[in-house]
Each structure stands twice: as C-alpha cells, then as structure tokens.
Design a protein around this motif. Structure first.
Motif, mmCIF file in Angstrom:
data_model
loop_
_atom_site.group_PDB
_atom_site.id
_atom_site.type_symbol
_atom_site.label_atom_id
_atom_site.label_comp_id
_atom_site.label_asym_id
_atom_site.label_seq_id
_atom_site.Cartn_x
_atom_site.Cartn_y
_atom_site.Cartn_z
ATOM 1 N N ASN A 113 9.894 -11.666 22.568
ATOM 2 C CA ASN A 113 11.153 -11.452 23.273
ATOM 3 C C ASN A 113 12.235 -10.833 22.410
ATOM 4 O O ASN A 113 13.416 -10.954 22.721
ATOM 5 N N ILE A 114 11.837 -10.158 21.325
ATOM 6 C CA ILE A 114 12.818 -9.512 20.461
ATOM 7 C C ILE A 114 12.424 -8.056 20.253
ATOM 8 O O ILE A 114 11.242 -7.732 20.132
ATOM 9 N N ARG A 115 13.408 -7.161 20.292
ATOM 10 C CA ARG A 115 13.175 -5.729 20.083
ATOM 11 C C ARG A 115 14.226 -5.211 19.104
ATOM 12 O O ARG A 115 15.418 -5.237 19.398
ATOM 13 N N LYS B 152 14.785 -12.814 26.071
ATOM 14 C CA LYS B 152 14.730 -14.135 26.691
ATOM 15 C C LYS B 152 15.215 -15.167 25.683
ATOM 16 O O LYS B 152 14.803 -15.146 24.535
ATOM 17 N N GLY B 153 16.092 -16.055 26.119
ATOM 18 C CA GLY B 153 16.624 -17.084 25.241
ATOM 19 C C GLY B 153 15.731 -18.316 25.199
ATOM 20 O O GLY B 153 14.701 -18.395 25.875
ATOM 21 N N THR B 154 16.129 -19.280 24.385
ATOM 22 C CA THR B 154 15.440 -20.573 24.311
ATOM 23 C C THR B 154 16.449 -21.611 23.850
ATOM 24 O O THR B 154 17.377 -21.295 23.095
ATOM 25 N N ARG B 155 16.281 -22.835 24.321
ATOM 26 C CA ARG B 155 17.179 -23.914 23.904
ATOM 27 C C ARG B 155 16.847 -24.400 22.503
ATOM 28 O O ARG B 155 17.715 -24.887 21.791
ATOM 29 N N PRO C 214 21.574 -23.061 21.120
ATOM 30 C CA PRO C 214 20.552 -22.388 21.940
ATOM 31 C C PRO C 214 20.733 -20.875 21.866
ATOM 32 O O PRO C 214 21.844 -20.368 21.868
ATOM 33 N N PHE C 215 19.616 -20.146 21.776
ATOM 34 C CA PHE C 215 19.649 -18.690 21.660
ATOM 35 C C PHE C 215 19.802 -18.076 23.045
ATOM 36 O O PHE C 215 19.083 -18.444 23.974
ATOM 37 N N ASP D 255 11.059 -23.141 24.022
ATOM 38 C CA ASP D 255 10.959 -24.280 24.923
ATOM 39 C C ASP D 255 9.517 -24.502 25.359
ATOM 40 O O ASP D 255 8.772 -23.548 25.600
ATOM 41 N N ASN D 256 9.120 -25.755 25.448
ATOM 42 C CA ASN D 256 7.759 -26.159 25.850
ATOM 43 C C ASN D 256 6.676 -25.564 24.944
ATOM 44 O O ASN D 256 5.548 -25.351 25.386
#
Length: 194
Positions: free
Chosen positions: A46-48, A73-76, A133-134, A170-171
């Motif tokens: 999810n990084i470019r 996309k972020g994540t907590r 969180p990102f 997450d998860n």
C-alpha cells in the motif's frame, strides 16, 4: 519490550561488526541511493514512492535527500513485521550477503517512533507526521539524513546496504514493504572503485 529488542539488536550488530572487523578511520557518512516499494508484494503493498530522490551534499560531508510517497491504505497498528539487512561490497566484483533479519511483533508502532533507532531521523523528516494510526495520503520526506553515530555499531563503511522493511497492519494483514538502498563510507580515507 521495545528496549529488549533494541538491546538484542545492538548486541547482535556489535558482535557481527567485530566478526567482520574493519579499522575505523575518518568520519562515517553515506548516500541514500533510492527508496522504493518491494516489487514482489504487488497489490498487497500500500505504499508507492516517487521514482526520483533529490540528493544533497552538505559542506560537512553529510549526504541528504528528499522524495515523496503515497500511502494507499492506512492501518491503526503495525502488528508484526521484518527488517532484513543485506550488504554488498562496492568493488568491481559485487558480492552480497544477508547480515541480519529482525522480526518484530505488536510493538511495531512504538518501534517505528523510538528515538533510539537507526531510522529516527528518517521518521522525523516525513510530513505530515507518519505515525500510528497511519492515514492514506501524500507524504513528503525532506532532507533525509542518516544517524551516523548510531550506525557506528555495525560494519557499514565501503558497503552498499539494502534494507527491506515489511510490515503487517490490522488483523496481521500484509500492509507495506519498502526497500532502502544506501551506500555508506568514511570520509578522509581512500575509497575503493565504484
């Protein structure tokens, strides 16, 4: 937990540094050649990163650089991950080997922002702030520098390093993977061929 990991990493790096043995003279400096996403992770990454990095060379011999990236996309939280350190000689015949694999667990967010790490100056250079969180968005990294004092514990000079950071969000789902290509050397001594 974080301090335990840092103590273990420091001990491993110092013992391996002694095993590789190099006389230290001159001032440690380096150049960030490139930062890019891992190619093998495809859609799970999810990084470019921007395809260019603007390099700076200060009067004191320090190298720096600037670039940008998009987080899709972020994540907590960073729930687990791995940092792989590989190095290559910088001579005519390039030989590469794995130096260290460092797995981390649910303390990923604390580890990312710790001031005790080799990458703390990198994290501080990211705008807007890139911490848990990102959040998805566009980020810039201005005048990235390397914390040479903290790198003294590993045998870095006259080597090209590839550091691969793989993180799960997450998860414990794959979230991002990034490769840092860095050349490190000492000023005041003759460098080998490029």
């Amino acid at each position: 937990m974080l301090l335990t990991w840092l103590a273990v990493l420091s001990t491993v790096c110092q013992s391996r540094g002694a095993a590789l043995g190099r006389q230290k003279s001159g001032r440690l400096t380096g150049e960030i050649v490139s930062i890019h996403e891992c190619k093998e992770n495809g859609e799970e990454n999810n990084i470019r990163f921007s395809r260019n990095i603007t390099r700076l060379h200060g009067a004191d011999g320090e190298f720096g650089g600037s670039t940008s990236f998009d987080l899709l996309k972020g994540t907590r939280a960073v729930t687990k991950g791995n940092i792989r350190f590989d190095f290559c000689s910088q001579g005519v015949t390039k030989t590469c080997e794995n130096y260290l694999n460092w797995r981390f667990g649910k303390d990923g967010c604390d580890l990312w922002t710790s001031k005790l790490t080799l990458w703390n100056k990198f994290v501080d250079a990211i705008q807007p702030s890139f911490v848990c969180p990102f959040h998805p968005g566009h980020y810039t990294i201005t005048n990235i520098t390397l914390d040479a004092k903290k790198m003294e514990m590993i045998p870095v000079e006259d080597r090209e390093w590839f550091v691969t950071l793989q993180a799960y969000g997450d998860n414990e789902q794959p979230w991002m993977c990034t490769v840092f290509d860095v050349k490190l050397f000492r000023t005041g001594r003759r460098r080998g061929p490029k």
